[in-house]
Design a protein around this motif. Structure first.
Motif, PDB file in Angstrom:
ATOM      1  N   GLY A 136      28.283  31.329  35.278  1.00  0.00           N
ATOM      2  CA  GLY A 136      28.108  30.461  36.385  1.00  0.00           C
ATOM      3  C   GLY A 136      27.669  30.944  37.495  1.00  0.00           C
ATOM      4  O   GLY A 136      27.495  32.187  37.915  1.00  0.00           O
ATOM      5  N   GLY A 137      28.421  30.217  39.033  1.00  0.00           N
ATOM      6  CA  GLY A 137      28.283  30.177  40.210  1.00  0.00           C
ATOM      7  C   GLY A 137      29.233  32.621  40.338  1.00  0.00           C
ATOM      8  O   GLY A 137      28.362  33.122  41.241  1.00  0.00           O
ATOM      9  N   ALA A 138      29.654  33.088  39.690  1.00  0.00           N
ATOM     10  CA  ALA A 138      30.560  34.028  39.540  1.00  0.00           C
ATOM     11  C   ALA A 138      28.819  35.112  39.362  1.00  0.00           C
ATOM     12  O   ALA A 138      29.690  36.036  39.552  1.00  0.00           O
ATOM     13  N   ARG A 139      28.419  34.839  38.984  1.00  0.00           N
ATOM     14  CA  ARG A 139      27.402  35.923  39.309  1.00  0.00           C
ATOM     15  C   ARG A 139      26.594  36.486  39.816  1.00  0.00           C
ATOM     16  O   ARG A 139      26.410  37.003  40.101  1.00  0.00           O
ATOM     17  N   LEU A 140      26.596  35.228  40.814  1.00  0.00           N
ATOM     18  CA  LEU A 140      25.932  35.289  41.765  1.00  0.00           C
ATOM     19  C   LEU A 140      27.062  36.038  43.158  1.00  0.00           C
ATOM     20  O   LEU A 140      27.183  36.669  43.872  1.00  0.00           O
ATOM     21  N   ALA A 141      28.114  35.355  43.394  1.00  0.00           N
ATOM     22  CA  ALA A 141      29.993  35.303  43.848  1.00  0.00           C
ATOM     23  C   ALA A 141      30.649  36.210  42.958  1.00  0.00           C
ATOM     24  O   ALA A 141      31.729  35.352  42.541  1.00  0.00           O
ATOM     25  N   ASN A 142      30.437  37.113  43.225  1.00  0.00           N
ATOM     26  CA  ASN A 142      31.877  38.644  42.852  1.00  0.00           C
ATOM     27  C   ASN A 142      31.802  39.726  43.548  1.00  0.00           C
ATOM     28  O   ASN A 142      30.647  39.684  44.500  1.00  0.00           O
ATOM     29  N   CYS A 143      32.840  40.828  43.775  1.00  0.00           N
ATOM     30  CA  CYS A 143      33.388  41.741  44.084  1.00  0.00           C
ATOM     31  C   CYS A 143      32.388  42.598  44.024  1.00  0.00           C
ATOM     32  O   CYS A 143      33.023  43.650  44.108  1.00  0.00           O
ATOM     33  N   ARG A 144      31.239  42.691  43.250  1.00  0.00           N
ATOM     34  CA  ARG A 144      30.872  43.369  42.503  1.00  0.00           C
ATOM     35  C   ARG A 144      30.644  45.288  42.241  1.00  0.00           C
ATOM     36  O   ARG A 144      30.858  46.250  42.594  1.00  0.00           O
ATOM     37  N   GLY A 191      37.096  44.987  41.750  1.00  0.00           N
ATOM     38  CA  GLY A 191      38.086  44.163  41.004  1.00  0.00           C
ATOM     39  C   GLY A 191      39.120  43.596  41.964  1.00  0.00           C
ATOM     40  O   GLY A 191      40.838  43.215  41.743  1.00  0.00           O
ATOM     41  N   THR A 192      38.836  43.053  43.113  1.00  0.00           N
ATOM     42  CA  THR A 192      39.453  42.035  43.977  1.00  0.00           C
ATOM     43  C   THR A 192      39.293  41.083  43.606  1.00  0.00           C
ATOM     44  O   THR A 192      39.950  40.031  43.742  1.00  0.00           O
ATOM     45  N   CYS A 193      38.229  40.285  43.759  1.00  0.00           N
ATOM     46  CA  CYS A 193      38.221  39.076  43.142  1.00  0.00           C
ATOM     47  C   CYS A 193      38.458  38.187  41.637  1.00  0.00           C
ATOM     48  O   CYS A 193      38.463  37.297  41.300  1.00  0.00           O
ATOM     49  N   GLY A 194      37.997  39.221  40.178  1.00  0.00           N
ATOM     50  CA  GLY A 194      38.688  38.569  39.246  1.00  0.00           C
ATOM     51  C   GLY A 194      38.278  37.717  37.904  1.00  0.00           C
ATOM     52  O   GLY A 194      38.149  37.310  37.154  1.00  0.00           O
ATOM     53  N   THR A 195      36.908  38.342  38.532  1.00  0.00           N
ATOM     54  CA  THR A 195      35.675  36.468  38.024  1.00  0.00           C
ATOM     55  C   THR A 195      35.038  37.755  36.384  1.00  0.00           C
ATOM     56  O   THR A 195      34.199  36.465  35.655  1.00  0.00           O
ATOM     57  N   CYS A 196      34.967  39.273  36.718  1.00  0.00           N
ATOM     58  CA  CYS A 196      34.633  39.757  35.387  1.00  0.00           C
ATOM     59  C   CYS A 196      35.922  39.722  34.326  1.00  0.00           C
ATOM     60  O   CYS A 196      35.988  40.736  33.278  1.00  0.00           O
ATOM     61  N   ALA A 197      37.299  39.110  34.331  1.00  0.00           N
ATOM     62  CA  ALA A 197      37.963  38.853  33.821  1.00  0.00           C
ATOM     63  C   ALA A 197      37.504  38.796  31.761  1.00  0.00           C
ATOM     64  O   ALA A 197      36.704  37.653  31.629  1.00  0.00           O
ATOM     65  N   ARG A 225      48.371  36.931  29.431  1.00  0.00           N
ATOM     66  CA  ARG A 225      46.684  36.334  28.584  1.00  0.00           C
ATOM     67  C   ARG A 225      45.997  37.296  27.817  1.00  0.00           C
ATOM     68  O   ARG A 225      45.366  37.398  27.286  1.00  0.00           O
ATOM     69  N   GLY A 226      46.677  38.856  28.110  1.00  0.00           N
ATOM     70  CA  GLY A 226      45.740  40.130  28.301  1.00  0.00           C
ATOM     71  C   GLY A 226      44.846  39.823  28.470  1.00  0.00           C
ATOM     72  O   GLY A 226      43.723  40.715  27.890  1.00  0.00           O
ATOM     73  N   LEU A 227      44.043  39.693  29.463  1.00  0.00           N
ATOM     74  CA  LEU A 227      42.850  39.997  29.562  1.00  0.00           C
ATOM     75  C   LEU A 227      42.159  41.198  30.599  1.00  0.00           C
ATOM     76  O   LEU A 227      43.675  41.865  31.199  1.00  0.00           O
ATOM     77  N   ARG A 228      41.819  41.795  30.678  1.00  0.00           N
ATOM     78  CA  ARG A 228      40.729  43.310  30.925  1.00  0.00           C
ATOM     79  C   ARG A 228      40.291  42.502  32.026  1.00  0.00           C
ATOM     80  O   ARG A 228      39.306  42.261  32.304  1.00  0.00           O
ATOM     81  N   LEU A 229      40.090  43.745  33.434  1.00  0.00           N
ATOM     82  CA  LEU A 229      38.780  43.460  34.160  1.00  0.00           C
ATOM     83  C   LEU A 229      37.291  44.815  34.069  1.00  0.00           C
ATOM     84  O   LEU A 229      37.551  45.773  34.481  1.00  0.00           O
ATOM     85  N   ALA A 230      36.093  44.119  33.646  1.00  0.00           N
ATOM     86  CA  ALA A 230      35.394  44.702  33.453  1.00  0.00           C
ATOM     87  C   ALA A 230      35.145  45.561  34.359  1.00  0.00           C
ATOM     88  O   ALA A 230      34.282  46.773  33.778  1.00  0.00           O
ATOM     89  N   CYS A 231      35.210  45.158  35.797  1.00  0.00           N
ATOM     90  CA  CYS A 231      34.889  46.515  36.548  1.00  0.00           C
ATOM     91  C   CYS A 231      35.555  47.533  36.152  1.00  0.00           C
ATOM     92  O   CYS A 231      35.071  48.650  37.404  1.00  0.00           O
ATOM     93  N   GLN A 232      36.938  47.559  36.076  1.00  0.00           N
ATOM     94  CA  GLN A 232      38.448  48.457  36.105  1.00  0.00           C
ATOM     95  C   GLN A 232      38.211  48.928  35.019  1.00  0.00           C
ATOM     96  O   GLN A 232      38.668  50.564  35.237  1.00  0.00           O
TER      97      GLN A 232
END
Length: 111
Positions: free
Chosen positions: A33-41, A44-50, A80-87
């Motif tokens: 959703g909106g995280a496509r536009l509102a993310n930390c690019r 690794g600080t926003c966590g929206t790419c988990a 939950r075992g998630l990872r950040l795609a940006c990291q």
């Protein structure tokens, strides 16, 4: 070349690339959703790419300090075992799943 399986697509990439960059270059996104536009690019600080990653040992980089920090507080939880795609760096074949929620944190609900 490592192969990334995501939402029915197989994406090849060079070893060592960050998963977020691999997905975006292929025209898909690790954001909801909106995280496509509102993310930390990718900082690794926003966590929206988990995302959830299934891969054999050595196929992905270990969690970074920033990633462990961000996944350690709400709405995320370390268990939950998630990872950040940006990291995460891709070193081998892997399967990636994205879940619902602005941060992709709703692990019981597929996207």
């Amino acid at each position: 070349m490592p192969r990334v399986s995501f939402e029915g697509r197989i994406i090849e990439c060079e070893p060592g690339q960050r998963l977020r960059a691999v997905l975006l270059r292929a025209g898909v996104t690790p954001h909801n959703g909106g995280a496509r536009l509102a993310n930390c690019r990718g900082l690794g600080t926003c966590g929206t790419c988990a995302v959830r990653v299934e891969a054999p040992a050595g196929a992905v980089s270990p969690p970074t300090r920033v990633e462990r920090w961000r996944l350690g507080f709400p709405p995320h939880r370390r268990d939950r075992g998630l990872r950040l795609a940006c990291q995460l760096r891709v070193h081998g074949d892997l399967q990636v799943s994205k879940y619902a929620g602005f941060w992709g944190q709703q692990v019981d609900t597929p996207r």
